[in-house]
Write an enzyme that holds these catalytic residues in place. Structure first.
Site, PDB file in Angstrom:
ATOM      1  N   HIS A  52      38.510  59.249  77.406  1.00 18.83           N
ATOM      2  CA  HIS A  52      37.345  58.598  76.812  1.00 18.83           C
ATOM      3  C   HIS A  52      36.139  59.540  76.846  1.00 18.83           C
ATOM      4  CE1 HIS A  52      35.844  57.873  80.878  1.00 18.83           C
ATOM      5  NE2 HIS A  52      37.009  57.385  81.182  1.00 18.83           N
TER       6      HIS A  52
HETATM    7  P1  TYD Z   1      37.853  54.021  83.395  1.00 17.78           P
HETATM    8  O1  TYD Z   1      36.463  54.520  83.308  1.00 17.78           O
HETATM    9  O2  TYD Z   1      38.604  53.820  82.118  1.00 17.78           O
HETATM   10  O3  TYD Z   1      38.720  54.933  84.364  1.00 17.78           O
HETATM   11  P2  TYD Z   1      39.298  56.432  84.239  1.00 17.78           P
HETATM   12  O4  TYD Z   1      38.394  57.209  83.331  1.00 17.78           O
HETATM   13  O5  TYD Z   1      39.265  56.921  85.623  1.00 17.78           O
HETATM   14  O6  TYD Z   1      40.699  56.383  83.752  1.00 17.78           O
HETATM   15  O7  TYD Z   1      37.821  52.646  84.207  1.00 17.78           O
HETATM   16  C1  TYD Z   1      39.018  51.976  84.597  1.00 17.78           C
HETATM   17  C2  TYD Z   1      38.712  50.496  84.736  1.00 17.78           C
HETATM   18  O8  TYD Z   1      37.760  50.273  85.770  1.00 17.78           O
HETATM   19  C3  TYD Z   1      38.148  49.870  83.461  1.00 17.78           C
HETATM   20  O9  TYD Z   1      38.731  48.569  83.314  1.00 17.78           O
HETATM   21  C4  TYD Z   1      36.676  49.711  83.765  1.00 17.78           C
HETATM   22  C5  TYD Z   1      36.615  49.582  85.272  1.00 17.78           C
HETATM   23  N1  TYD Z   1      35.393  50.194  85.852  1.00 17.78           N
HETATM   24  C6  TYD Z   1      34.409  49.370  86.359  1.00 17.78           C
HETATM   25  O10 TYD Z   1      34.506  48.125  86.343  1.00 17.78           O
HETATM   26  N2  TYD Z   1      33.297  49.951  86.899  1.00 17.78           N
HETATM   27  C7  TYD Z   1      33.151  51.312  86.945  1.00 17.78           C
HETATM   28  O11 TYD Z   1      32.110  51.812  87.458  1.00 17.78           O
HETATM   29  C8  TYD Z   1      34.168  52.144  86.405  1.00 17.78           C
HETATM   30  C9  TYD Z   1      34.060  53.637  86.404  1.00 17.78           C
HETATM   31  C10 TYD Z   1      35.279  51.539  85.865  1.00 17.78           C
END
Ligand code: TYD
Length: 134
Positions: A52
């Protein structure tokens, strides 16, 4: 932002035979005020995280323990960093796509972020991200 603005930032390291210490101050060691800290841990072997970009969020990503690889992509160029030192952060400005792979066993990926969590700040589709750059 371009890949040229992505950079490794050396952090203060207080060395001590009883254990080292690193600290990070908002707007001092990172070019933003820190609004949020989160960390990834218990990442299974072979997992890929990221996938992302963020519209407004800036981050500093640190291998607090262990190691992983981060590929950053500004839509034109890509570069991969192997992160394995708890006193070196990778600054990720806005509008940069990231993929994180090759987590070592027991690794901890710590993130300092310029804003609180907001799902509306994400591009989770690479085509949408590229379209937004035009
Ligand atoms: P995501 O940012 O997609 O994780 P990564 O980049 O590490 O793969 O986040 C994963 C999940 O966690 C998504 O459902 C959103 C949630 N999340 C929160 O609720 N708060 C946060 O601060 C973060 C970073 C993620």
């Amino acid at each position: 932002m371009s890949l040229d603005q992505c950079k490794l930032i050396p952090l203060p390291k207080i060395s001590n035979p009883k254990g080292n210490l690193t600290f990070i101050e908002g707007q001092q060691h990172v070019p933003f005020a820190i609004q949020r800290v989160y960390y990834l841990y218990d990442v299974p072997g072979g997992a890929e995280r990221g996938g992302h970009a963020h519209k407004d969020l800036q981050q500093l990503i640190i291998a607090a323990s262990g190691s992983f690889d981060i590929t950053l992509d500004d839509g034109r160029k890509k570069h991969t960093w192997h992160m394995n030192r708890p006193y070196i952060g990778l600054y990720v400005p806005t509008m940069i796509w990231r993929e994180i792979t090759n987590f070592s066993s027991g690794s901890v990926l710590m993130v300092l972020a310029s804003n609180r969590y907001d799902e509306a700040d994400y591009y989770r589709n690479y085509t949408d991200f590229l379209a937004a750059l035009k």
